[in-house]
Scaffold this active site. Structure first.
Site, mmCIF file in Angstrom:
data_model
loop_
_atom_site.group_PDB
_atom_site.id
_atom_site.type_symbol
_atom_site.label_atom_id
_atom_site.label_comp_id
_atom_site.label_asym_id
_atom_site.label_seq_id
_atom_site.Cartn_x
_atom_site.Cartn_y
_atom_site.Cartn_z
ATOM 1 N N GLY A 1 2.907 2.519 -2.228
ATOM 2 C CA GLY A 1 3.407 2.946 -3.537
ATOM 3 C C GLY A 1 2.779 4.218 -4.081
ATOM 4 C CB CYS B 1 -0.154 1.673 -4.442
ATOM 5 S SG CYS B 1 -0.992 0.587 -3.337
ATOM 6 N N GLY C 1 0.737 -1.257 0.000
ATOM 7 C CA GLY C 1 0.000 0.000 0.000
ATOM 8 C C GLY C 1 0.768 1.311 0.000
#
Ligand code: 5GP
Length: 344
Positions: free
Chosen positions: A181, A184, A179
């Site tokens: 990124g 993301c 999570g």
């Protein structure tokens, strides 16, 4: 239902506390590391920064430049035999590339074909968004059994228990991050995640206890974050967004209001699914977004800037080499990371 009360930290929650040092110049800081991997027994030396296996980053053009700095590139899953055969310089960069695969039967078969043709490639990156399934561990074991001398990277996970599970099933290096990124949307779509610095610290501790290594994957927004990843105990730091937007990634160029941008998208985004798999299955939703990154020219300038930052971090905390950085690290918790007056 249960709540864990202990505070977990992101890169933005801490800064390095400067310490007295005998280092005279940042140019004396050695960023090279040598690692010997748990199962493969392979030794690798270089600067332990990795390019992520994302479109526009995990590309051969990027790998060529990364390799000049002795850094690793995880090629995207789309690098098949045809693509690798067309690239004539593969033998000059083979030490610093990883082949990426998922966990389907066809991934296993494709890997076999690739490694028959390019048996000199040493790293295999088994990459899934959620590394918590039993199927994933079993898949790692089957790859380990078949390729005892390859260095296996596997992820992603964010907790010590699962780091150990992956290592015990044959991973040499565990990829950590769910999570954080830049493209993301997992945390938005699912509410799942773990603050990245704590994930790195906890998984590094678990992996190192078993003689394995970890990669801090995702969430770095600036050179200071990369240094914080290493300071927190990461053996490697993997970058997506920070390496996007360069010539070498060959992304789609978009011009807008006289400026040049390059499209960059998450590996689970609708764009990636359309491009590689003909769309998203009905039962899935996209967990990645598409963004336009301001065109940034040659990647070597960005890399040099990142390395300059890490060298300087080492100097501030008195670490003569990257190896010493985590030992020399004291993080202070902060509520304000930097002054953004002129960035708004
Ligand atoms: P960045 O350096 O851009 O912050 O993070 C890169 C990492 O983000 C990748 O190595 C990968 O682990 C993760 N990532 C890439 N694409 C996606 C996506 O579409 N969804 C999610 N959840 N993570 C992604």
């Amino acid at each position: 239902m249960r709540i864990e009360e202990e505070l977990k930290l992101d890169y933005t929650d801490v800064l390095f506390r400067p310490k007295r040092s005998t280092l005279s110049s940042r140019k004396d800081v050695d960023l090279n590391r040598t690692y010997k991997f748990k199962y493969s027994n392979n030794e690798w030396s270089g600067i332990p920064i990795m390019a992520a296996n994302m479109d526009g980053v995990g590309e051969l053009g990027v790998a060529e430049k990364m390799s000049e700095f002795n850094m690793i590139t995880c090629l995207t899953k789309q690098h098949d035999i045809k693509k690798l055969k067309q690239y004539k310089k593969i033998k000059s960069i083979y030490k610093n590339i990883a082949l990426s695969i998922g966990i389907k039967k066809e991934d296993f078969d494709n890997l076999d074909k690739l490694l028959k043709e390019f048996n000199f490639i040493k790293f295999i990156c088994i990459d899934v968004a959620n590394g918590y399934s039993e199927r994933f561990s079993k898949f790692i074991k089957s790859v380990r059994d078949k390729y005892p001398t390859k260095t296996i990277i596997a992820g992603n996970v964010v907790t010590a228990d699962m780091t150990q599970e992956l290592v015990l099933n044959g991973a040499d290096i565990v990829k950590v991050g769910i999570g954080p990124g830049s493209v993301c949307t997992t945390r938005i779509q699912t509410g799942v995640g773990y603050p990245q610095l704590s994930a790195v610290m906890e998984c590094a501790d678990a992996a190192h206890g078993l003689g394995a290594h970890i990669i801090a994957d995702g969430g770095c927004t600036c050179p200071g974050d990369v240094a914080k990843g290493f300071g927190g105990g990461a053996d490697f730091v993997m970058l997506g967004g920070m390496l996007a937007g360069h010539d070498e990634g060959r992304g789609k160029v978009v011009k807008s209001n006289g400026s040049k941008f390059i499209e960059f998208y998450g590996s689970s985004s609708l764009e990636a699914n359309k491009k590689h798999y003909g769309g998203l299955s009905d039962y899935r939703s996209s967990e990645g977004r598409i963004v336009r990154v301001k065109y940034r020219g040659k990647i070597k300038d960005t890399i040099s800037n990142i390395l300059g930052g890490i060298r300087s971090s080492c100097t501030y905390v008195g670490a003569p080499s990257l190896k010493q950085l985590s030992k020399c690290t004291t993080f202070v918790r902060v509520s304000n990371q930097f002054n953004d007056t002129f960035l708004k």
